[in-house]
Design a protein around this motif. Sequence first.
Motif, PDB file in Angstrom:
ATOM      1  N   LEU A   3       0.758  -1.365   0.140  1.00 21.15           N
ATOM      2  CA  LEU A   3      -0.062   0.145  -0.048  1.00 21.15           C
ATOM      3  C   LEU A   3       0.787   1.177   0.001  1.00 21.15           C
ATOM      4  O   LEU A   3       0.590   2.357  -0.671  1.00 21.15           O
ATOM      5  CB  LEU A   3      -1.069  -0.074   1.277  1.00 21.15           C
ATOM      6  CG  LEU A   3      -1.794   1.243   1.581  1.00 21.15           C
ATOM      7  CD1 LEU A   3      -2.641   1.325   0.218  1.00 21.15           C
ATOM      8  CD2 LEU A   3      -2.552   0.999   2.544  1.00 21.15           C
ATOM      9  N   GLN A   4       1.877   1.279   0.789  1.00 26.25           N
ATOM     10  CA  GLN A   4       2.890   2.400   1.077  1.00 26.25           C
ATOM     11  C   GLN A   4       3.516   2.736  -0.253  1.00 26.25           C
ATOM     12  O   GLN A   4       3.557   3.911  -0.695  1.00 26.25           O
ATOM     13  CB  GLN A   4       4.078   2.387   2.063  1.00 26.25           C
ATOM     14  CG  GLN A   4       3.320   2.380   3.485  1.00 26.25           C
ATOM     15  CD  GLN A   4       2.728   1.023   3.918  1.00 26.25           C
ATOM     16  OE1 GLN A   4       2.570   0.055   3.134  1.00 26.25           O
ATOM     17  NE2 GLN A   4       2.541   0.772   5.214  1.00 26.25           N
ATOM     18  N   PHE A  51      -5.728  -3.134  -0.676  1.00 23.45           N
ATOM     19  CA  PHE A  51      -5.002  -3.600   0.325  1.00 23.45           C
ATOM     20  C   PHE A  51      -5.801  -3.238   1.510  1.00 23.45           C
ATOM     21  O   PHE A  51      -5.248  -3.877   2.677  1.00 23.45           O
ATOM     22  CB  PHE A  51      -3.799  -2.687   0.464  1.00 23.45           C
ATOM     23  CG  PHE A  51      -2.804  -3.105  -0.540  1.00 23.45           C
ATOM     24  CD1 PHE A  51      -2.095  -4.337  -0.499  1.00 23.45           C
ATOM     25  CD2 PHE A  51      -2.467  -2.130  -1.709  1.00 23.45           C
ATOM     26  CE1 PHE A  51      -0.960  -4.666  -1.465  1.00 23.45           C
ATOM     27  CE2 PHE A  51      -1.503  -2.713  -2.726  1.00 23.45           C
ATOM     28  CZ  PHE A  51      -0.806  -3.710  -2.581  1.00 23.45           C
ATOM     29  N   LEU A  52      -6.854  -2.731   1.897  1.00 25.63           N
ATOM     30  CA  LEU A  52      -7.460  -2.279   2.886  1.00 25.63           C
ATOM     31  C   LEU A  52      -8.859  -3.052   3.152  1.00 25.63           C
ATOM     32  O   LEU A  52      -9.247  -3.622   4.065  1.00 25.63           O
ATOM     33  CB  LEU A  52      -7.801  -0.658   3.446  1.00 25.63           C
ATOM     34  CG  LEU A  52      -6.486  -0.011   3.332  1.00 25.63           C
ATOM     35  CD1 LEU A  52      -6.624   1.534   3.809  1.00 25.63           C
ATOM     36  CD2 LEU A  52      -5.448  -0.796   4.512  1.00 25.63           C
TER      37      LEU A  52
ATOM     38  N   VAL B 115       1.866   6.781   8.345  1.00 24.97           N
ATOM     39  CA  VAL B 115       0.461   6.500   8.952  1.00 24.97           C
ATOM     40  C   VAL B 115       0.443   5.091   9.223  1.00 24.97           C
ATOM     41  O   VAL B 115       0.602   4.008   8.435  1.00 24.97           O
ATOM     42  CB  VAL B 115      -0.832   6.708   7.830  1.00 24.97           C
ATOM     43  CG1 VAL B 115      -2.048   6.370   8.198  1.00 24.97           C
ATOM     44  CG2 VAL B 115      -0.911   8.466   7.956  1.00 24.97           C
ATOM     45  N   TRP B 117      -1.459   2.431   8.802  1.00 29.79           N
ATOM     46  CA  TRP B 117      -2.540   1.557   8.072  1.00 29.79           C
ATOM     47  C   TRP B 117      -3.197   0.493   8.783  1.00 29.79           C
ATOM     48  O   TRP B 117      -2.620  -0.362   9.181  1.00 29.79           O
ATOM     49  CB  TRP B 117      -2.238   1.296   6.496  1.00 29.79           C
ATOM     50  CG  TRP B 117      -1.809   2.615   5.671  1.00 29.79           C
ATOM     51  CD1 TRP B 117      -0.304   2.981   5.621  1.00 29.79           C
ATOM     52  CD2 TRP B 117      -2.396   3.660   5.405  1.00 29.79           C
ATOM     53  NE1 TRP B 117      -0.428   3.876   4.931  1.00 29.79           N
ATOM     54  CE2 TRP B 117      -1.413   4.487   4.650  1.00 29.79           C
ATOM     55  CE3 TRP B 117      -3.809   3.956   5.525  1.00 29.79           C
ATOM     56  CZ2 TRP B 117      -2.018   5.756   4.251  1.00 29.79           C
ATOM     57  CZ3 TRP B 117      -4.188   5.247   4.928  1.00 29.79           C
ATOM     58  CH2 TRP B 117      -3.310   6.156   4.147  1.00 29.79           C
ATOM     59  N   PRO B 118      -4.614   0.392   8.562  1.00 30.21           N
ATOM     60  CA  PRO B 118      -5.273  -0.879   9.227  1.00 30.21           C
ATOM     61  C   PRO B 118      -5.068  -2.008   8.536  1.00 30.21           C
ATOM     62  O   PRO B 118      -4.710  -1.882   7.391  1.00 30.21           O
ATOM     63  CB  PRO B 118      -6.699  -0.599   9.199  1.00 30.21           C
ATOM     64  CG  PRO B 118      -6.945   0.447   8.230  1.00 30.21           C
ATOM     65  CD  PRO B 118      -5.517   1.350   8.088  1.00 30.21           C
ATOM     66  N   VAL B 119      -4.995  -3.297   9.001  1.00 32.32           N
ATOM     67  CA  VAL B 119      -5.104  -4.528   8.394  1.00 32.32           C
ATOM     68  C   VAL B 119      -6.345  -4.708   7.363  1.00 32.32           C
ATOM     69  O   VAL B 119      -7.358  -4.142   7.527  1.00 32.32           O
ATOM     70  CB  VAL B 119      -4.776  -5.640   9.219  1.00 32.32           C
ATOM     71  CG1 VAL B 119      -3.626  -5.760  10.092  1.00 32.32           C
ATOM     72  CG2 VAL B 119      -5.996  -5.579  10.135  1.00 32.32           C
TER      73      VAL B 119
END
Lengths: 100, 190
Positions: A3-4, A51-52, B115, B117-119
């Motif tokens: 994601l990053q 990804f989330l 940040v 980030w959530p899983v």
Amino acid sequence: MTLQTVLLVAAALFAVGLYGAISQQVVVMVMMGLEVMVNAVLLAAGAMWWFLAPDPTGQVLLLVVLAAMTVEMAMGFAVATLVHRHRGSDMTDSATDLAG
Amino acid sequence: MIGVLVDIGFWVLGILAVASAVLVFVVDSMARATYALALSFVAVGLSLLLLQQNYVGVVTVLMMVMEMAVMAVYMVMYMGMNPALMPMSMVHDKRAALAVSVAAFVVLGAGALLVPWPVRRGVPSPDVTAALGEALMGKQMLVMVVVSPVMVATIVGGIVLAAGRTRYDRFGDDLDVRPPRDPERGGVGR
């Protein structure tokens, strides 16, 4: 691909588009800058979705972004036509009185 | 193995997307800028395919390639020159724009990296395109119902802005001026 990293690429695209939208004088080139920025939003939203929370609702949001891109382009071309008809120019500097 | 290939593909496409977006504002002709932007869009569309956004990725590529073709036509119309041959550099306040853009990248990049980030929640459906279609025809239909009138308003607004002379110019605001205010007299009964 995480994601990053995808968000980093999207941030780079957004910054490049912002530079174009601020610095260019030709209306069509300003629109190109805005398009690059919306493109970055599309990529970032796609990454967030995958990804989330990969459920179909997120994909609908991406379609809305695509629709916004289309609306921006159509209205931009219409405004470019209007400015060209009235001012004989396609430069933003010749339409500063639009700012009020 | 597939993961490594996806990683390599993503980095190639990501660098291609950013590099060609930079080229849009660096090259010295409008035609080249248009091609560079089309390339950037195609790279992002293919990146979306890597993120399993099959439908949105393909739509992005198809839509943007057509849009860039329209843009090239506009440039030829309004720039009044051969866009492939005429060098151009029409920018203002380049240094401030560069500073704002670098600051935006630093802020957004820091946000992306810092940040927590959530899983991931949930798993993607086996066929994400079919799931999208079912969502649009089912519980997300309101989104499309809202987007549709926006599109119609765009068409109407675009025509009103771009049209040189409309019926209101000819017949007045209440459409009751007879004979119409035409630049040349003529026609039946006039």
